[in-house]
Design an enzyme around this catalytic site. Structure first.
Site, PDB file in Angstrom:
ATOM      1  N   ASP A  54      -5.069  -9.287   1.758  1.00 54.34           N
ATOM      2  CA  ASP A  54      -5.253  -9.120   0.352  1.00 54.34           C
ATOM      3  C   ASP A  54      -6.905  -9.359   0.015  1.00 54.34           C
ATOM      4  OD1 ASP A  54      -4.969  -9.007  -2.659  1.00 54.34           O
ATOM      5  OD2 ASP A  54      -2.809  -9.115  -1.893  1.00 54.34           O
ATOM      6  N   ASP A  63       3.658  -8.778  -5.962  1.00 56.14           N
ATOM      7  CA  ASP A  63       2.385  -8.415  -5.464  1.00 56.14           C
ATOM      8  C   ASP A  63       2.233  -9.019  -3.976  1.00 56.14           C
ATOM      9  OD1 ASP A  63       0.110  -7.416  -4.911  1.00 56.14           O
ATOM     10  OD2 ASP A  63      -1.184  -8.370  -6.619  1.00 56.14           O
ATOM     11  N   ALA A  64       2.854  -8.357  -3.156  1.00 52.23           N
ATOM     12  CA  ALA A  64       3.049  -8.942  -1.862  1.00 52.23           C
ATOM     13  C   ALA A  64       2.131  -8.213  -0.654  1.00 52.23           C
ATOM     14  CB  ALA A  64       4.339  -9.016  -1.482  1.00 52.23           C
ATOM     15  N   LYS A  65       1.703  -7.035  -0.789  1.00 52.88           N
ATOM     16  CA  LYS A  65       0.982  -6.484   0.132  1.00 52.88           C
ATOM     17  C   LYS A  65       1.610  -6.265   1.560  1.00 52.88           C
ATOM     18  CE  LYS A  65      -2.933  -6.092  -2.729  1.00 52.88           C
ATOM     19  NZ  LYS A  65      -2.629  -7.119  -3.693  1.00 52.88           N
ATOM     20  N   ARG A  66       3.019  -6.171   1.584  1.00 51.28           N
ATOM     21  CA  ARG A  66       3.673  -6.255   2.720  1.00 51.28           C
ATOM     22  C   ARG A  66       3.602  -4.669   3.412  1.00 51.28           C
ATOM     23  NH1 ARG A  66       3.212 -11.011   1.263  1.00 51.28           N
ATOM     24  NH2 ARG A  66       5.051 -12.387   1.277  1.00 51.28           N
TER      25      ARG A  66
END
Lengths: 277, 277
Positions: A96, B91-94
């Site tokens: 991120d 909001d984890a950007k997995r």
């Protein structure tokens, strides 16, 4: 764990096996469901049955996170029983903006904040430099960056090619190389295309590679070694399903050990062939 | 929350504001540290002070995960007080191979498994199709895929360009578009280069865009609207630090509300200018 220590472990155990802990409550033996924390009980038994045969353990964070608070508790307890002489890998695929990657680094590297301190974490590189470097600020820790993965969708973007014929995964390795060193960076490279390692080694001759996809996903250990091994071994080959789900009876740990022994023996042959041991 | 419901909320509240909950124990007012769960107490107060002014809340998962089991507990409690008439964004950007992305989807979308059910999650696209599609299998849920981010390292890979002059972020949008629709896909597009939205809208004219970077990171709301707004608004503009850290005294919630009002009023002007309200 430093690079030197990792290489020592590989030589001593005659193994470069990583055991994946993708522990799924629906696939573990029924009798464990009576335990207070079945996922932890399963992991503990698997670890005790295999720790002399492997050099790394890789909990897949999604499998814990899917149970929310309870799952993070199982992860915490699992981390506590990971042997100190094995590289611990948080397979988390995080990444991120800088201040947020710093928080993820705290989560997986700083025991005083999160309660856990893994040796390494897997990272998705899409957001660039400031998404990776916060993980490199921790002495003795590793960032394991996705390069060329082994899944069905891996080529959707990873082989996007510029006008010089350079593919995205090559650009990732070249740029990421400049942010750290072989002492704190590894790359994820899938095993499903052994010859793919030739190109990887052109860009990262000295780095360790974390290699999923041997066994259940169809990759060949021999091909991976032929094209991917370097003078320090330079490989951590992961096996998950073939080991941890070898049996779903009460003999699951024993059967897991049998499968780990088979892989360790194949690895010993490869290490001898390369004159590493 | 469906697309129609989201558009209704925007028209009703005259706002397309998303409030980021990047709650850092070191930045919240001192007096809250006496609370049993200061992070939750802070979030609850911020939500109560802003919920009529915004249409989305975006907890940044890293900030919770960094406290391990305790942090996940704060996240769980925060999720429980998110208003149902606001889009909730994990909001984890997995993003991982198919069976693992499915586990992440369970973590953030399936309350019966994880205890939480967000409306949407942010996704890193590097691993391709099977890393994204498991999130699209949930009715009424959204995958918000990284396209062009606003951070320092965003152009390290996102503008990697093929021989036809197409950049990686354009390829991401084109391919991801084919896996879902404007009803279950959004894209993350940073606000720092307003004109960048022209190219984004060539590839995704109808999709909603989640836009970080207005305010503290230097993006202009007017530019974003000029180049990025579509006939349904099509924008969720996030503000975090400017709102939640407007004051670190006992008046923090009141000051947060004042800042949210300012943004809502600017947004109302833009919505009127575009004849959406």
């Amino acid at each position: 764990m430093t690079r030197t220590e990792l290489i020592q472990q590989i030589k001593q155990k005659k193994s470069f096996l990583c055991v994946g802990l993708d522990t799924d409550i629906n696939r573990i033996p029924q009798h464990l469901l009576a335990e207070e924390d079945p996922i932890y009980a399963f992991n503990k038994a698997i670890i005790e049955a295999t720790e002399d045969l492997c050099v790394a353990y890789k909990p897949n964070i999604a499998f814990y996170e899917s149970y929310g608070v309870k799952g993070w508790n199982s992860l915490q307890k699992t981390w506590e029983v990971l042997p100190k002489n094995c590289l611990s890998i948080a397979d988390a695929k995080r990444g991120d903006i800088g201040n947020t990657s710093k928080m993820y680094a705290n989560a997986f590297f700083d025991q005083s904040i999160s309660g856990m301190s893994f040796d390494s974490i897997t990272i998705a590189p899409y957001m660039g430099k400031d998404s990776v470097t916060p993980f490199l600020d921790f002495e003795g820790k590793w960032a394991i960056v996705l390069a060329l993965t082994s899944n069905e969708g891996s080529l959707d973007f990873q082989n996007f090619t510029n006008s010089n014929g350079k593919q995205l995964f090559e650009e990732v390795i070249d740029k990421v190389n400049s942010w750290g060193s072989k002492d704190n960076l590894m790359y994820v490279v899938g095993a499903t295309r052994g010859e793919g390692f030739i190109k990887i080694r052109e860009h990262a001759p000295d780095h360790f590679l974390l290699v999923p996809g041997v066994g259940a996903q169809g990759g060949s250990l021999q091909d991976v070694c032929q094209y991917g091994m370097n003078k320090d071994c330079g490989l951590l080959v992961n096996s998950t399903r073939g080991i941890i789900y070898a049996s779903n009876g009460t003999d699951f740990a024993e059967k897991a050990r049998e499968e780990a022994i088979k892989l360790q023996q194949e690895m010993e042959i490869e290490l001898e062939r390369a004159a590493i041991i």
